[in-house]
Motif scaffolding. Structure first.
Motif, short mmCIF file in Angstrom:
data_model
loop_
_atom_site.label_atom_id
_atom_site.label_comp_id
_atom_site.label_asym_id
_atom_site.label_seq_id
_atom_site.Cartn_x
_atom_site.Cartn_y
_atom_site.Cartn_z
N ALA A 30 1.04 -1.56 0.42
CA ALA A 30 0.30 -0.36 0.29
C ALA A 30 1.26 1.48 0.15
O ALA A 30 0.33 2.67 -0.98
N GLY A 33 2.81 2.01 -3.51
CA GLY A 33 1.21 1.88 -4.13
C GLY A 33 0.93 3.26 -3.92
O GLY A 33 0.46 4.55 -5.08
N ILE A 213 -2.30 1.19 6.27
CA ILE A 213 -2.68 0.21 4.93
C ILE A 213 -4.07 1.29 4.76
O ILE A 213 -3.64 1.36 3.39
N SER A 216 -2.88 4.98 2.92
CA SER A 216 -2.21 4.89 1.81
C SER A 216 -3.13 4.29 0.26
O SER A 216 -2.68 4.01 -0.49
N THR A 217 -4.16 3.24 0.81
CA THR A 217 -4.62 2.65 -0.10
C THR A 217 -5.09 3.75 -0.68
O THR A 217 -5.83 4.08 -2.26
N ALA A 220 -3.30 5.78 -2.82
CA ALA A 220 -2.82 5.24 -4.23
C ALA A 220 -3.97 4.88 -4.98
O ALA A 220 -3.99 5.24 -6.69
N LEU A 221 -5.30 5.49 -4.24
CA LEU A 221 -6.41 5.30 -5.63
C LEU A 221 -6.88 6.39 -5.60
O LEU A 221 -8.10 6.74 -6.10
N THR A 311 -11.22 1.12 5.90
CA THR A 311 -10.83 1.10 6.62
C THR A 311 -11.00 0.23 8.28
O THR A 311 -9.85 -0.16 9.12
#
Length: 747
Positions: A30, A33, A213, A216-217, A220-221, A311
């Motif tokens: 993550a 990314g 996580i 960060s995800t 990234a998206l 989350t």
């Protein structure tokens, strides 16, 4: 479920290297990314189904390139005493500023105050308007900084210069200082609650990994899904809160299982099977509350809710797998509950009592529960009447969105707002844009004039500008200046009056009249949220009620939980109204300007507080249910639940109050209001509803609290939250309650 989670906990304990490696790999993936993802860029904000949004869409179509929903900045100039803005030197200074602004990025147009009559009647105040390509929350930081610095030369020349407008709005950013203080307080509370630095560190470590996580995800998206800064901020806040809560509950149960004499792997399995079951269902209630924001039908809120819900799911999975693995790594560094106290007491009075007898010594939770069940009526009446009295101001709730007039007086936005009000009147800060669609009219020009003349005759109207048609001549815009400030009820009444009169214009001219602009958009947004509150509340509370029926196998316990939550939220809203709308005790928390409550506040509080409230309810009552199923009387079960869970619930509530309360120090009124509202709501729900009203109601209901129709009992799935399926692993010699507990609950 308890058996499945028990096996999962034991597996994670034994295969801790593999489990830890998986989560570290996910965090790394993550993080990579997020680091390699393209910049998120700008995010769109829309309110489907509202008249203001319809007007904006029409402007984009009929006035291409005009950036109808673009941000507007205002630089306000005030001449020194004895001078006027029309003096030659002052005019030259303003002209230089206008020229510099015109060369900026993302700028569509800049007005000259001396050619647009943007000078007050006495000549002391003038302003220039800057129109941008994108909304305020989407502007680049460099563009915003250029606007703020544009008046430096004019200030050097002796003019008073301030900057306002929605161009200075920025996406919500988490305050690093507030997060550090919140985590520090959480660490202290965890050390006190769990008895060691190692035990306290586990909830913090796993919560931070889960949030890392999740956020960060989201980062990234962000580009692909059009996610804004507020999305990751909400995910960070909620993820950290529930991550600590869930891990704390399992670690605390693990220590209790060790105190019962079980080996560490068995204790980890049992903690995951029992406390983990509560975590699963508590997490589901939070997910329901956050995902339910989609009911509002505002894309930004939907994305925020779903991202935060994701989350929470990560936090639940980490609590069920990584916590048992970390307990395996910790080994003997995490000691059984009460070990220090028992050792000290045993040393002082050797041979006087056995270890199990020492463990049964009543703690504060036991004594409080015993007090409540001896006087349930008095506690119940005091709690309900007290919260009801605090909730009374909520009957006068006025909703709105903050504008520059609600900013602290020390900010340039507030000074610009006040200067414009002084020079041009309070309504000048919130002009209404009227869009006249005369495409179906036989005489569009006449229709434009009729609409303008009709609006002039309405109450609270100061100025109506001449219609400004597009190139095709079938659509025009008219600017209306109200006599009252943007957030006032008089301005809202004027918006509704213009819309009501639109039907007359339609009948007379075949032209459709739409009201938009920032002020009208705020009014529509507030109304949309207000209209969605009841359906949202019904959906969230209804689904959670059904879920809790499955968990507790009872009708009255979930009903009591839902009613208690509503009482705590209403009391919190009452406190918010009293402080931020009425001004009571406002000086204590630095509220400089009172006014309408932020439109998002009720629905935001319902979503966030409901999830956390159900956490406390599930954590506390599942232990009572477990004791009751294992043979204790209803009163004994209440005491047992408090003996094991009250300390954990209180610790979790204090942590949440500290985290939310840290935002009260913010200079932004909206952030301050959210921080105060959530902190006071958690206080009411945890300490009044769950700690006082819940045991009082259960004491009064007795066995009726756990009543469930036989047909419903057969129809419901058996999720075994209380761990009945784990009794095969019990030592037959162990009892489920102590003689001292029974003695304490005699009434």
């Amino acid at each position: 479920m308890a058996t499945f989670l028990y096996n999962l906990g034991r597996l994670a304990f034994r295969r801790r290297h593999f489990v830890a490696l998986i989560w570290v790999a996910l965090l790394t993936l993550a993080g990579v990314g997020a680091a390699s993802a393209p910049a998120a860029g700008t995010t769109s904000f829309s309110i489907p189904g509202t008249e203001a949004q319809k007007a904006f869409d029409l402007l984009e179509q009929r006035f291409p390139g005009a950036s109808a929903d673009g941000a507007t900045g205002r630089i306000v100039f005030k001449a020194p005493d004895g001078q006027k803005m029309t003096d030659a030197d002052n005019k030259a200074t303003v002209a230089k500023t206008v020229k510099e602004l015109g060369g900026g990025t993302e700028v569509v147009s800049v007005t000259d105050p001396f050619t647009t009559n943007a000078v007050s009647k006495d000549g002391s105040v003038a302003y220039t308007s800057v129109k941008y390509e994108v909304p305020g929350m989407e502007l680049a930081d460099s563009t915003r900084e250029s606007l703020e610095a544009a008046g430096d030369d004019a200030r050097a020349a002796g003019l008073t210069v301030d900057v306002g407008g929605d161009a200075l709005e920025a996406g919500a950013e988490p305050g690093a200082a507030g997060e550090i203080v919140g985590i520090a307080i959480a660490a202290v509370v965890l050390v006190i609650t769990l008895g060691s630095m190692v035990a306290a560190g586990l909830p913090l470590l796993t919560a931070i990994i889960g949030v890392g996580i999740g956020v960060s995800t989201i980062t990234a998206l962000a580009k692909a899904l059009d996610l804004g800064d507020t999305t990751s901020t909400l995910a960070l806040m909620i993820g950290l809160a529930v991550g600590i809560d869930y891990a704390l509950f399992i670690v605390s149960r693990y220590r209790n299982e060790l105190a019962e004499g079980r080996d560490r792997e068995e204790a980890a399995g049992r903690a995951t099977g029992t406390a983990g079951s509560a975590v699963v269902f508590a997490g589901l209630t939070v997910v329901i509350a956050l995902a339910g924001l989609a009911v509002v039908n505002v894309p930004m809120l939907t994305k925020m809710g779903l991202a935060a819900a994701g989350t929470v799911v990560i936090a639940v999975l980490i609590a069920l797998t990584m916590i048992p693995a970390m307990l395996g790594y910790a080994g003997r560094k995490i000691r059984p509950a009460g070990e220090k106290r028992r050792k000290a007491s045993d040393a002082a009075t050797p041979g006087k009592q056995t270890t199990s007898e020492k463990q049964a010594k009543p703690n504060m939770g036991t004594r409080w529960a015993s007090f409540v069940i001896r006087r349930p009526v008095a506690v119940l009446v005091l709690g309900v009447v007290g919260l009801g009295a605090i909730a009374l101001p909520a009957t006068q709730l006025e909703l709105g969105l903050p504008d520059d007039g609600s900013q602290p007086t020390s900010t340039t936005q507030r000074r610009a707002y006040d200067t414009l009000s002084e020079g041009f009147g309070p309504g000048f800060n919130g002009p209404l844009m009227i869009v006249v669609d005369a495409k179906d009219s036989d005489d569009p020009t006449a229709a434009f004039g009729d609409v303008a003349d009709g609006i002039k005759g309405l109450k609270d109207v100061v100025t109506v500008t001449p219609p400004a048609p597009n190139k095709a001549g079938d659509t025009a815009t008219i600017t209306v200046i109200p006599n009252s400030k943007p957030s006032s009820t008089q301005t809202e009444d004027l918006v509704h009056a213009i819309r009501d009169k639109g039907s007359e214009f339609k009948a007379d001219t075949d032209a459709e009249v739409l009201v938009t602009g920032t002020t009208a958009m705020n009014i529509d947004f507030s109304q949309k949220l207000n209209d969605a509150l009841v359906p949202y509340l019904a959906l969230v509370v209804g689904l959670a009620f059904l879920l809790l029926i499955v968990v507790f196998r009872s009708i009255l316990v979930p009903l009591k939980a839902a009613l208690g939550f509503l009482l705590s939220v209403l009391a919190a809203l009452g406190a918010v109204v009293a402080v931020f709308q009425w001004g009571w005790f406002s000086g204590l928390i630095g509220v400089e300007e009172t006014g309408p409550i932020m439109s998002m506040m009720p629905i935001f509080m319902v979503g966030v507080v409901f999830g956390l409230a159900m956490d406390y309810e599930v954590f506390l009552v599942t232990r009572m249910r477990e004791a009751y199923v294992h043979g204790e009387t209803p009163s004994q079960a209440v005491v047992t639940g408090f003996r094991h869970s009250a300390r954990v619930v209180v610790a979790a509530a204090i942590i949440m109050m500290a985290v939310f309360g840290g935002f009260i120090s913010s200079g932004e009124s909206m952030i301050k209001m959210i921080g105060f509202g959530l902190a006071i709501a958690v206080f009411f729900d945890a300490f009044v509803v769950r700690m006082a009203i819940v045991p009082a109601v259960l004491a009064l209901l007795g066995k009726k609290a756990w009543w469930l129709p036989k047909w419903l009992d057969r129809a419901l799935p058996n999720v075994d939250v209380e761990g009945e399926g784990l009794r095969a692993h019990d030592d037959p010699a162990k009892g489920s309650g102590s003689d001292e507990d029974r003695e304490l609950v005699r009434v």
